[in-house]
Design an enzyme around this catalytic site. Structure first.
Site, PDB file in Angstrom:
ATOM      1  N   SER A 283       0.842  -1.196   0.000  1.00 25.35           N
ATOM      2  CA  SER A 283       0.000   0.000   0.000  1.00 25.35           C
ATOM      3  C   SER A 283       0.873   1.240   0.000  1.00 25.35           C
ATOM      4  O   SER A 283       2.049   1.201   0.379  1.00 25.35           O
ATOM      5  CB  SER A 283      -0.897   0.024   1.239  1.00 25.35           C
ATOM      6  N   ASP A 284       0.304   2.362  -0.398  1.00 20.18           N
ATOM      7  CA  ASP A 284       0.953   3.635  -0.151  1.00 20.18           C
ATOM      8  C   ASP A 284       0.775   3.988   1.326  1.00 20.18           C
ATOM      9  O   ASP A 284       0.048   3.323   2.068  1.00 20.18           O
ATOM     10  CB  ASP A 284       0.376   4.726  -1.060  1.00 20.18           C
ATOM     11  N   TYR A 285       1.421   5.056   1.739  1.00 20.90           N
ATOM     12  CA  TYR A 285       1.521   5.417   3.153  1.00 20.90           C
ATOM     13  C   TYR A 285       0.139   5.563   3.809  1.00 20.90           C
ATOM     14  O   TYR A 285      -0.643   6.440   3.453  1.00 20.90           O
ATOM     15  CB  TYR A 285       2.292   6.729   3.280  1.00 20.90           C
ATOM     16  N   ASN A 286      -0.152   4.659   4.732  1.00 23.41           N
ATOM     17  CA  ASN A 286      -1.383   4.691   5.528  1.00 23.41           C
ATOM     18  C   ASN A 286      -2.650   4.511   4.706  1.00 23.41           C
ATOM     19  O   ASN A 286      -3.761   4.773   5.176  1.00 23.41           O
ATOM     20  CB  ASN A 286      -1.486   6.010   6.320  1.00 23.41           C
TER      21      ASN A 286
END
Length: 758
Positions: A283-286
């Site tokens: 995933s991308d950040y958070n």
């Protein structure tokens, strides 16, 4: 490495030798054995990607992150710099956790490590995949010398909207060119063998469609037909997958109302089943937790379930996947689903050679030997030269002779921290030259005089300037604005030629850097206008990470050089082109609009039932009342220090069958006085098809270097794949009918011929 893991690895290797297993079979046998040894908690731990966080504050081994690693609850760490830090944390994983499973270490090595290359948008303006691959290869060589084995690059998002700051990180607006650059970057990072400790695993991002957000705002929703996806936005990601990219990053946006991170059609049906991707998805950040804000989950546990079932394998920082044990216990997910995600992470570590030697990227002698070397810097300088695009050059003002008095004026003229550009997280800015230093070095030993005045701040509003710089690089000058202004006017009056170092600061483009005003910032604009009243020749050295509005500049300045952000060697590269030691060869990969109201904009647009040709105006046609439809500078555009003549193109045949290869040939002559490189561009138009097609589509290019009066023949092979497209049923097909073939200097200046497919 933990003794039990060494025994397991050696045992599997021995069995592979005795049974003559293939390398793939040996890998799967090892991972099968390891999975049987792992608890569910340890499997979920492999899905956890954490930030460097507290590892870099104080003693790494005593950090809370290290405690999680000892418990087997972490699979990877990102943006941790310096090999001694990486080795220390890898030792915790390998020697102090139960199974000793090594960590994967990632970083945003976007356009170089300490030797910084041009930002990706500028890299694409070289139109040179070999140069792009070189940038990736050197980035990998340096990063792996500092312990990093995984990069969150390339970003291959197609973008038509310059308001979106992350346009700086991609290859522009065209899917064909973007696909070529994607392949080049993947091959540059990963090389021929991921087991080579000088290569690193690439991660294509942001999957998918991230470059088409509503309103040009970062993280915003995306909505489009699958017909447009397949023909315009997906080819770049698929090119990276076809090139063997090891990992994929999901994007923040929604597609058909479902966030990419939880979108099973995207991550499984398309990526894995249709395209055959075998790596892992992070995933991308958070982004897992942010699905709650999207309104498709009401808790982090719900979001984690949605992501895992969609096909996500690793969770960047949100703890959505690592926290899935309750969902397993209540039957919402299965251990088989956890195993599938865990297996893909373990496979990546195996391919990187981490199980055979967890410290293979921790050779401390490489840091001195391989990072920021003269050889790497020379390569970066050559690539930076090629990325510069000459937009205007009235009366052949450029190149400049190295004599007389030059006045360098502008807030970007003497700032080291601005040269590298956005997403240069490993940069050591004080090692780099400012533009002023680069020009001074180029003029050393000549009778030329270089004057310098800052003239103004980046913009009048101090708070807005701080926000524009993301608080990273303080550029603000506290002197009285009138004092700065008067100094600049005084310097300019003494000069024969004025050089303007103006435009964007490095952090005005990139993530979370979206603007609706793309014109020159106010303080710089006003100073530029006043300097123009002096009547001196003026050259704009324009810093930017996106296409901007340059109408006034084009009307009033004598020369404009788009210098983007060229990296650690940018100052020398600009001087090389400015003084003619390198003849400019860059070409735009994004159209430069005349007004922000034209956005989103692409040369590759569909026709309408009431089209407008060129700059013509017709009241009841698809046009504006106040601005012509065409861009100020078209896709593919760029000047040089000579002139090229194109003869009329010829065809080997005018009628072709589906399986034929037809050849288009054109003679190109350098009719000027300087040797230079021309980028000969091929475009097509499908005139009649079952679904509407764009008025132009790039389908090839070749670069030729010609001496004065030299002629070369350039040949393009026209095959099914050059002319085919995804039809309304999303099938790759070539339909019979008439096609226009266009060849020339850029998308606007072409010669056209016609063929028929039967």
């Amino acid at each position: 490495m933990k003794k039990s893991l060494i025994i397991l690895f050696c045992a599997c290797s021995l069995m592979a030798c005795h049974r003559t297993l293939s390398p793939e079979q040996a890998k799967q046998q090892f991972i099968d054995s390891l999975l049987r040894e792992m608890t569910v908690e340890e499997k979920l731990g492999q899905l956890n990607l954490i930030s460097r966080g507290d590892i870099t504050t104080g003693k790494p081994r005593e950090s809370q992150s290290a405690a999680l690693i000892r418990e087997g609850k972490v699979g990877g760490v990102f943006n941790l710099k310096y090999v001694y830090n990486v080795r220390e944390i890898q030792r915790v994983a390998v020697e102090e956790s139960r199974l000793g499973i090594p960590l994967i270490f990632g970083m945003d090595v976007i356009h170089g490590y300490e030797t910084v290359f041009p930002i990706p948008l500028a890299l694409s303006c070289t139109w040179n995949p070999e140069a792009v691959a070189t940038a990736a290869r050197i980035g990998a060589k340096e990063a792996t010398a500092d312990g990093i084995c995984w990069t969150f690059s390339p970003m291959v998002d197609i973008c038509h909207d310059a308001r979106w700051g992350r346009i700086a990180e991609g290859a522009g607006e065209d899917p064909y060119l973007g696909a070529e650059m994607a392949r080049a970057m993947v091959c540059g990072y990963q090389g021929a063998d991921l087991g080579d400790s000088a290569t690193m695993m690439a991660c294509v991002k942001h999957f998918g469609l991230y470059g088409a957000p509503d309103g040009g705002r970062d993280y915003n929703s995306v909505d489009m037909s699958r017909y447009r996806m397949y023909n315009e936005y997906l080819p770049t990601y698929k090119a990276a997958v076809d090139a063997g990219v090891g990992s994929v990053m999901s994007s923040f946006n929604t597609i058909n109302g479902i966030p990419s991170t939880g979108n099973r059609w995207l991550l499984t049906d398309l990526l894995r089943d249709e395209w055959g991707f075998r790596g892992f998805v992070v995933s991308d950040y958070n982004a897992v937790e942010e699905m709650i804000n999207h309104g498709v989950a009401d808790s982090l546990l719900d979001a984690g379930v949605l992501a895992l079932k969609a096909g996500l394998d690793m969770d960047m920082v949100s703890d959505g996947l690592p926290g899935l044990l309750p969902a397993l216990q209540d039957g919402r997910i299965t251990e088989k689903e956890i195993d599938a995600a865990c297996r893909r992470i373990l496979e990546a570590k195996y391919d990187l050679g981490l199980f055979s030697d967890p410290y293979r990227y921790c050779d401390s002698t490489r840091r001195e030997r391989d990072i920021f070397t003269p050889e790497n810097r020379q390569l970066a300088r050559k690539v930076a030269q090629q990325a510069i695009v000459l937009l205007k050059n009235d009366n052949d003002l450029l190149p400049l002779a190295k004599h007389g008095t030059l006045a360098l004026i502008g807030p970007l003229g003497d700032v080291k921290t601005n040269m590298a550009g956005t997403w240069s997280v490993a940069a050591v800015h004080q090692q780099y030259k400012s533009l002023r230093e680069g020009l001074a070095d180029a003029l050393q030993g000549t009778d030329a005089t270089l004057l310098y005045a800052k003239g103004c701040n980046l913009m009048y509003d101090a708070e807005a300037e701080h926000r524009a710089a993301s608080g990273k690089h303080a550029m603000r000058d506290d002197r009285d604005p009138k004092q700065m202004h008067d100094e600049a006017i005084r310097m300019a009056r003494q000069a024969d030629i004025i050089l303007l170092a103006m435009g964007e600061a490095s952090e005005m483009s990139g993530e979370a850097s979206c603007y609706v005003n793309l014109e020159m910032p106010d303080a710089q604009r006003d100073l530029m206008h006043e300097l123009a009243t002096l009547g001196k020749p003026m050259v704009l050295l324009h810093f930017a990470g996106r296409p901007t509005i340059l109408n006034w500049e084009n009307d009033h300045l004598h020369a404009i050089m788009e210098t983007w952000f060229l990296g650690s060697e940018g100052a020398d590269a600009i001087a090389d082109v400015l003084f003619g030691d390198y003849v400019p060869s860059g070409r735009l990969t994004t159209s430069f609009p005349r007004h922000v109201g034209q956005l989103p904009f692409s040369y590759r647009h569909m026709n309408t039932g009431r089209p407008v040709e060129g700059d013509d105006f017709d009241q009841y046609s698809s046009c504006y009342l106040d601005v012509v439809n065409t861009p100020l500078f078209p896709f593919g555009y760029g000047l040089t220090y000579t002139t090229f003549r194109y003869d009329e193109p010829t065809l080997s045949q005018t009628v072709m069958q589906t399986g034929d290869t037809l050849y288009l040939r054109v003679q190109v002559t350098n009719v000027g006085r300087r040797a230079a490189t021309e980028t000969v561009q091929l475009y097509i138009r499908d005139m009649v098809s079952t679904a509407a097609r764009p008025t132009q589509e790039l389908r090839g290019w070749q670069q030729v270097t010609l001496q004065p009066d030299e002629t070369k023949e350039v040949t393009f092979a026209i095959t099914k794949d050059v002319l085919a497209y995804y039809n309304a049923q999303l099938r790759w097909t070539l339909e019979p009918g008439k096609f226009l073939l266009m060849v020339g200097h850029d998308s606007r200046h072409v010669q056209t011929t016609e063929i028929e497919v039967r």
